[in-house]
Design a protein around this motif. Structure first.
Motif, PDB file in Angstrom:
ATOM      1  N   HIS A  16       3.091 -18.160   2.199  1.00 52.26           N
ATOM      2  CA  HIS A  16       2.578 -16.812   2.485  1.00 52.26           C
ATOM      3  C   HIS A  16       3.732 -15.837   2.624  1.00 52.26           C
ATOM      4  CE1 HIS A  16      -1.729 -16.976   2.995  1.00 52.26           C
ATOM      5  NE2 HIS A  16      -1.638 -18.043   3.770  1.00 52.26           N
ATOM      6  N   PRO A  17       3.638 -14.670   1.988  1.00 51.58           N
ATOM      7  CA  PRO A  17       4.646 -13.639   2.243  1.00 51.58           C
ATOM      8  C   PRO A  17       4.479 -13.104   3.667  1.00 51.58           C
ATOM      9  CG  PRO A  17       2.947 -12.810   0.747  1.00 51.58           C
ATOM     10  CD  PRO A  17       2.645 -14.264   0.998  1.00 51.58           C
ATOM     11  N   PRO A  18       5.537 -12.532   4.231  1.00 55.87           N
ATOM     12  CA  PRO A  18       5.469 -12.040   5.623  1.00 55.87           C
ATOM     13  C   PRO A  18       4.303 -11.081   5.873  1.00 55.87           C
ATOM     14  CG  PRO A  18       7.726 -11.993   4.834  1.00 55.87           C
ATOM     15  CD  PRO A  18       6.873 -12.361   3.648  1.00 55.87           C
ATOM     16  N   GLY A  19       3.943 -10.268   4.899  1.00 57.33           N
ATOM     17  CA  GLY A  19       2.835  -9.329   5.076  1.00 57.33           C
ATOM     18  C   GLY A  19       1.511 -10.030   5.328  1.00 57.33           C
ATOM     19  N   ASN A  20       1.287 -11.166   4.664  1.00 52.41           N
ATOM     20  CA  ASN A  20       0.059 -11.935   4.889  1.00 52.41           C
ATOM     21  C   ASN A  20       0.031 -12.516   6.299  1.00 52.41           C
ATOM     22  OD1 ASN A  20      -0.584 -11.438   2.210  1.00 52.41           O
ATOM     23  ND2 ASN A  20      -0.748 -13.585   1.632  1.00 52.41           N
ATOM     24  N   VAL A  21       1.170 -13.072   6.727  1.00 52.34           N
ATOM     25  CA  VAL A  21       1.239 -13.656   8.068  1.00 52.34           C
ATOM     26  C   VAL A  21       0.992 -12.581   9.127  1.00 52.34           C
ATOM     27  CG1 VAL A  21       2.716 -14.852   9.732  1.00 52.34           C
ATOM     28  CG2 VAL A  21       2.757 -15.526   7.319  1.00 52.34           C
ATOM     29  N   ALA A  22       1.601 -11.412   8.941  1.00 58.02           N
ATOM     30  CA  ALA A  22       1.423 -10.311   9.896  1.00 58.02           C
ATOM     31  C   ALA A  22      -0.041  -9.892   9.954  1.00 58.02           C
ATOM     32  CB  ALA A  22       2.306  -9.131   9.514  1.00 58.02           C
ATOM     33  N   LYS A  23      -0.672  -9.810   8.798  1.00 60.29           N
ATOM     34  CA  LYS A  23      -2.072  -9.398   8.738  1.00 60.29           C
ATOM     35  C   LYS A  23      -2.965 -10.408   9.470  1.00 60.29           C
ATOM     36  CE  LYS A  23      -5.128  -7.398   5.283  1.00 60.29           C
ATOM     37  NZ  LYS A  23      -5.329  -7.105   3.860  1.00 60.29           N
ATOM     38  N   MET A  24      -2.763 -11.700   9.203  1.00 58.52           N
ATOM     39  CA  MET A  24      -3.574 -12.719   9.868  1.00 58.52           C
ATOM     40  C   MET A  24      -3.284 -12.759  11.364  1.00 58.52           C
ATOM     41  SD  MET A  24      -3.721 -15.855   7.130  1.00 58.52           S
ATOM     42  CE  MET A  24      -1.983 -15.866   6.705  1.00 58.52           C
ATOM     43  N   SER A  25      -2.021 -12.596  11.741  1.00 57.75           N
ATOM     44  CA  SER A  25      -1.655 -12.592  13.165  1.00 57.75           C
ATOM     45  C   SER A  25      -2.328 -11.453  13.916  1.00 57.75           C
ATOM     46  CB  SER A  25      -0.140 -12.479  13.327  1.00 57.75           C
ATOM     47  OG  SER A  25       0.491 -13.619  12.814  1.00 57.75           O
ATOM     48  N   ALA A  26      -2.592 -10.362  13.195  1.00 59.40           N
ATOM     49  CA  ALA A  26      -3.254  -9.207  13.798  1.00 59.40           C
ATOM     50  C   ALA A  26      -4.776  -9.355  13.773  1.00 59.40           C
ATOM     51  CB  ALA A  26      -2.840  -7.935  13.056  1.00 59.40           C
ATOM     52  N   GLY A  27      -5.267 -10.511  13.300  1.00 59.05           N
ATOM     53  CA  GLY A  27      -6.702 -10.758  13.280  1.00 59.05           C
ATOM     54  C   GLY A  27      -7.419 -10.180  12.086  1.00 59.05           C
ATOM     55  N   GLN A  28      -6.668  -9.792  11.056  1.00 57.72           N
ATOM     56  CA  GLN A  28      -7.274  -9.224   9.852  1.00 57.72           C
ATOM     57  C   GLN A  28      -7.363 -10.289   8.767  1.00 57.72           C
ATOM     58  OE1 GLN A  28      -4.511  -6.112   8.899  1.00 57.72           O
ATOM     59  NE2 GLN A  28      -5.328  -4.730  10.438  1.00 57.72           N
ATOM     60  N   PRO A  29      -8.555 -10.511   8.217  1.00 55.16           N
ATOM     61  CA  PRO A  29      -8.667 -11.497   7.136  1.00 55.16           C
ATOM     62  C   PRO A  29      -7.936 -11.000   5.885  1.00 55.16           C
ATOM     63  CG  PRO A  29     -10.833 -10.571   7.692  1.00 55.16           C
ATOM     64  CD  PRO A  29      -9.827  -9.936   8.601  1.00 55.16           C
ATOM     65  N   LEU A  30      -7.418 -11.939   5.115  1.00 55.68           N
ATOM     66  CA  LEU A  30      -6.758 -11.585   3.869  1.00 55.68           C
ATOM     67  C   LEU A  30      -7.790 -11.223   2.816  1.00 55.68           C
ATOM     68  CD1 LEU A  30      -4.066 -14.412   3.573  1.00 55.68           C
ATOM     69  CD2 LEU A  30      -3.798 -12.106   4.497  1.00 55.68           C
ATOM     70  N   THR A  31      -7.403 -10.343   1.913  1.00 58.45           N
ATOM     71  CA  THR A  31      -8.232 -10.014   0.755  1.00 58.45           C
ATOM     72  C   THR A  31      -7.792 -10.906  -0.403  1.00 58.45           C
ATOM     73  OG1 THR A  31      -6.698  -8.374  -0.127  1.00 58.45           O
ATOM     74  CG2 THR A  31      -8.332  -7.599   1.512  1.00 58.45           C
ATOM     75  N   ASP A  32      -8.585 -10.922  -1.456  1.00 61.80           N
ATOM     76  CA  ASP A  32      -8.180 -11.678  -2.635  1.00 61.80           C
ATOM     77  C   ASP A  32      -6.864 -11.129  -3.196  1.00 61.80           C
ATOM     78  OD1 ASP A  32     -10.254 -13.448  -2.458  1.00 61.80           O
ATOM     79  OD2 ASP A  32     -11.450 -12.523  -4.038  1.00 61.80           O
ATOM     80  N   ASP A  33      -6.667  -9.821  -3.133  1.00 66.52           N
ATOM     81  CA  ASP A  33      -5.405  -9.246  -3.612  1.00 66.52           C
ATOM     82  C   ASP A  33      -4.222  -9.774  -2.811  1.00 66.52           C
ATOM     83  OD1 ASP A  33      -6.563  -7.797  -5.669  1.00 66.52           O
ATOM     84  OD2 ASP A  33      -6.743  -5.957  -4.474  1.00 66.52           O
ATOM     85  N   ASP A  34      -4.425 -10.047  -1.525  1.00 63.07           N
ATOM     86  CA  ASP A  34      -3.374 -10.656  -0.706  1.00 63.07           C
ATOM     87  C   ASP A  34      -3.117 -12.097  -1.132  1.00 63.07           C
ATOM     88  OD1 ASP A  34      -3.153  -8.413   1.065  1.00 63.07           O
ATOM     89  OD2 ASP A  34      -4.849  -9.157   2.239  1.00 63.07           O
ATOM     90  N   ARG A  35      -4.174 -12.790  -1.528  1.00 65.57           N
ATOM     91  CA  ARG A  35      -4.088 -14.228  -1.802  1.00 65.57           C
ATOM     92  C   ARG A  35      -3.526 -14.575  -3.180  1.00 65.57           C
ATOM     93  NH1 ARG A  35      -9.223 -14.011   0.926  1.00 65.57           N
ATOM     94  NH2 ARG A  35      -9.064 -15.039   2.945  1.00 65.57           N
TER      95      ARG A  35
END
Length: 178
Positions: free
Chosen positions: A43-62
């Motif tokens: 996972h790139p750092p942006g994905n980890v930060a997003k999940m850590s903040a309680g935000q689900p990833l989008t397909d564009d993130d994945r």
């Protein structure tokens, strides 16, 4: 390895967060004498930060994350090595990117109830995926279909029993590589 050879070079242990992908994947790799790779490490750092903040990833993130894992799967399998990957791979489209038609890559689905997984997540410490995202994980989950040739195991057992259940479903010559 010929195209019709059933032996896997890579196993992808999939399931929702808290299903035991890392624990089972590590033990399975140890049992088979293979390397273990945690999909979370891709996972790139942006994905980890997003999940850590309680935000689900989008397909564009994945998509970039899945392509990075697929590239490593290709590298390992094409080199003749073996590995077990722990990766949520919740949707068929995600698994299609990871497997992309390879006969030497198999999916292992860790199947468990929401209640059991919620209990496990509540007991975890120091993980970036908060338990609050479990509902979004189950909403996203598309269980593997028969044409994916997935190995499905229930997680309502000990780690050793789950690993045993996976190994007995591998082709006979695979289990002898332990």
């Amino acid at each position: 390895m010929s195209a019709d050879d059933p032996r896997a070079r890579v196993l992808i242990v999939m399931g929702v967060s808290g299903s035991g992908k890392s624990t089972i994947g590590e033990r399975l790799a140890e049992r088979l004498g293979w390397a273990y790779q945690d999909g979370d490490d891709f996972h790139p750092p942006g994905n980890v930060a997003k999940m850590s903040a309680g935000q689900p990833l989008t397909d564009d993130d994945r998509w970039p994350w899945l392509r990075a894992i697929a590239a490593d799967i290709d590298r390992i399998a094409d080199s003749g090595d073996h590995a077990v990957f722990g990766c949520s791979a919740l949707k068929r489209a995600y698994r299609d990117i990871l497997v992309h038609g390879r006969n030497d890559v198999r999916i292992v689905y860790l199947d468990g109830s929401r209640e059991l997984i919620a209990q496990r997540m509540a007991a975890r410490k120091d993980h970036f995926m908060p338990a609050g995202l479990l509902d979004s994980q189950f909403a996203t989950l598309e269980k593997p279909t028969p044409d994916e040739r997935a190995i499905t195991v229930t997680i309502d057992a000990s780690v050793a029993q789950i690993v045993d259940a996976i190994v007995v479903q591998l082709p006979q010559q695979q289990a002898l590589n332990r």
